[in-house]
Design a protein around this motif. Structure first.
Motif, short mmCIF file in Angstrom:
data_model
loop_
_atom_site.label_atom_id
_atom_site.label_comp_id
_atom_site.label_asym_id
_atom_site.label_seq_id
_atom_site.Cartn_x
_atom_site.Cartn_y
_atom_site.Cartn_z
N GLU A 6 -7.39 -10.63 0.88
CA GLU A 6 -8.63 -9.71 1.29
C GLU A 6 -8.93 -10.06 2.70
OE1 GLU A 6 -8.34 -12.42 -1.32
OE2 GLU A 6 -9.24 -11.49 -3.05
N SER A 7 -9.51 -8.87 3.18
CA SER A 7 -10.01 -9.13 4.49
C SER A 7 -11.47 -10.04 4.53
CB SER A 7 -10.43 -7.69 5.01
OG SER A 7 -11.60 -7.35 4.13
N VAL A 23 -4.83 -6.12 1.20
CA VAL A 23 -3.52 -5.60 1.41
C VAL A 23 -2.68 -6.29 0.29
CG1 VAL A 23 -1.57 -5.72 3.10
CG2 VAL A 23 -3.92 -5.38 3.95
N VAL A 24 -1.80 -5.18 -0.30
CA VAL A 24 -0.82 -5.77 -1.43
C VAL A 24 0.59 -5.77 -0.99
CG1 VAL A 24 -0.34 -5.39 -3.69
CG2 VAL A 24 -2.57 -4.91 -3.00
N SER A 25 1.28 -6.77 -1.36
CA SER A 25 2.67 -6.75 -0.89
C SER A 25 3.50 -7.26 -2.21
CB SER A 25 2.99 -7.64 0.18
OG SER A 25 2.55 -9.14 0.04
N GLY A 26 4.54 -6.83 -2.25
CA GLY A 26 5.35 -7.13 -3.38
C GLY A 26 5.70 -5.98 -4.24
N TYR A 27 4.67 -5.12 -4.38
CA TYR A 27 4.47 -3.80 -5.20
C TYR A 27 5.21 -2.74 -4.45
CZ TYR A 27 1.68 -5.56 -8.98
OH TYR A 27 1.10 -6.27 -10.03
N THR A 28 5.88 -1.94 -4.82
CA THR A 28 6.56 -0.88 -4.31
C THR A 28 6.12 0.59 -4.78
OG1 THR A 28 8.69 -0.88 -5.43
CG2 THR A 28 8.61 -2.32 -3.27
N GLU A 29 5.51 0.21 -5.95
CA GLU A 29 5.13 1.57 -6.58
C GLU A 29 3.69 1.60 -6.73
OE1 GLU A 29 8.77 2.84 -7.00
OE2 GLU A 29 7.16 4.07 -7.21
N ASN A 30 2.93 2.71 -6.83
CA ASN A 30 1.50 2.98 -6.68
C ASN A 30 1.12 2.89 -8.32
OD1 ASN A 30 2.37 5.67 -7.22
ND2 ASN A 30 1.31 6.28 -5.47
N TYR A 31 1.74 2.66 -9.03
CA TYR A 31 1.38 2.97 -10.58
C TYR A 31 0.66 1.85 -11.13
CZ TYR A 31 6.05 1.64 -11.41
OH TYR A 31 7.32 1.03 -11.13
N TYR A 32 -0.13 1.00 -10.40
CA TYR A 32 -0.69 -0.30 -11.08
C TYR A 32 -2.18 -0.04 -10.91
CZ TYR A 32 4.16 -1.89 -10.36
OH TYR A 32 5.38 -2.33 -10.59
#
Length: 127
Positions: A6-7, A23-32
């Motif tokens: 989080e900022s 900011v999310v890292s580790g996910y490469t798809e946007n279906y979450y």
């Protein structure tokens, strides 16, 4: 494994605005499913807003019309625009994510439906 960051939150007077990002890292798809939760001192963590893979939001009644959740899939970022803030909005705010593909409805404003969490950021609203 996903990481959420989080900022920095902040302190504002009642009626003011803040914008939180995660900011999310580790996910490469946007279906979450993703969401914002908050926890005030002495209280349980509660759901503020969640957004499903089709970018459909669900809000807690206490924040409807004041807070807006959105996501930028290209930047793997979740936002929470907070307007008309009230002292009762003071809390630690947490970003959350989960691999489920459906999360529309108030029932999903529950920590049990989210597996991954950020460290939290403090928001303080003074009267």
């Amino acid at each position: 494994q996903v990481q959420l960051a989080e900022s920095r939150g902040g302190s504002v007077q009642a009626g003011g605005s803040l914008r939180l990002s995660c900011v999310v890292s580790g996910y490469t798809e946007n279906y979450y499913c993703m969401g914002w939760f908050r926890q005030a001192p002495g209280k349980e963590r509660e759901g503020v807003a969640v957004i499903d893979p089709l970018d459909r939001p669900t809000y807690a009644d206490s924040v409807k019309g004041r807070l807006t959740i959105s996501r930028d899939n290209a930047k793997n970022t979740l936002h929470l625009q907070m307007n008309s803030l009230k002292p009762e909005d003071t809390a630690m705010y947490y970003c959350a994510a989960d691999r489920r593909t459906y999360c529309r409805g108030g029932v999903y404003l529950n920590t049990a439906y989210f597996d991954d969490w950020g460290q939290g950021t403090q928001v303080t609203v003074s009267s």
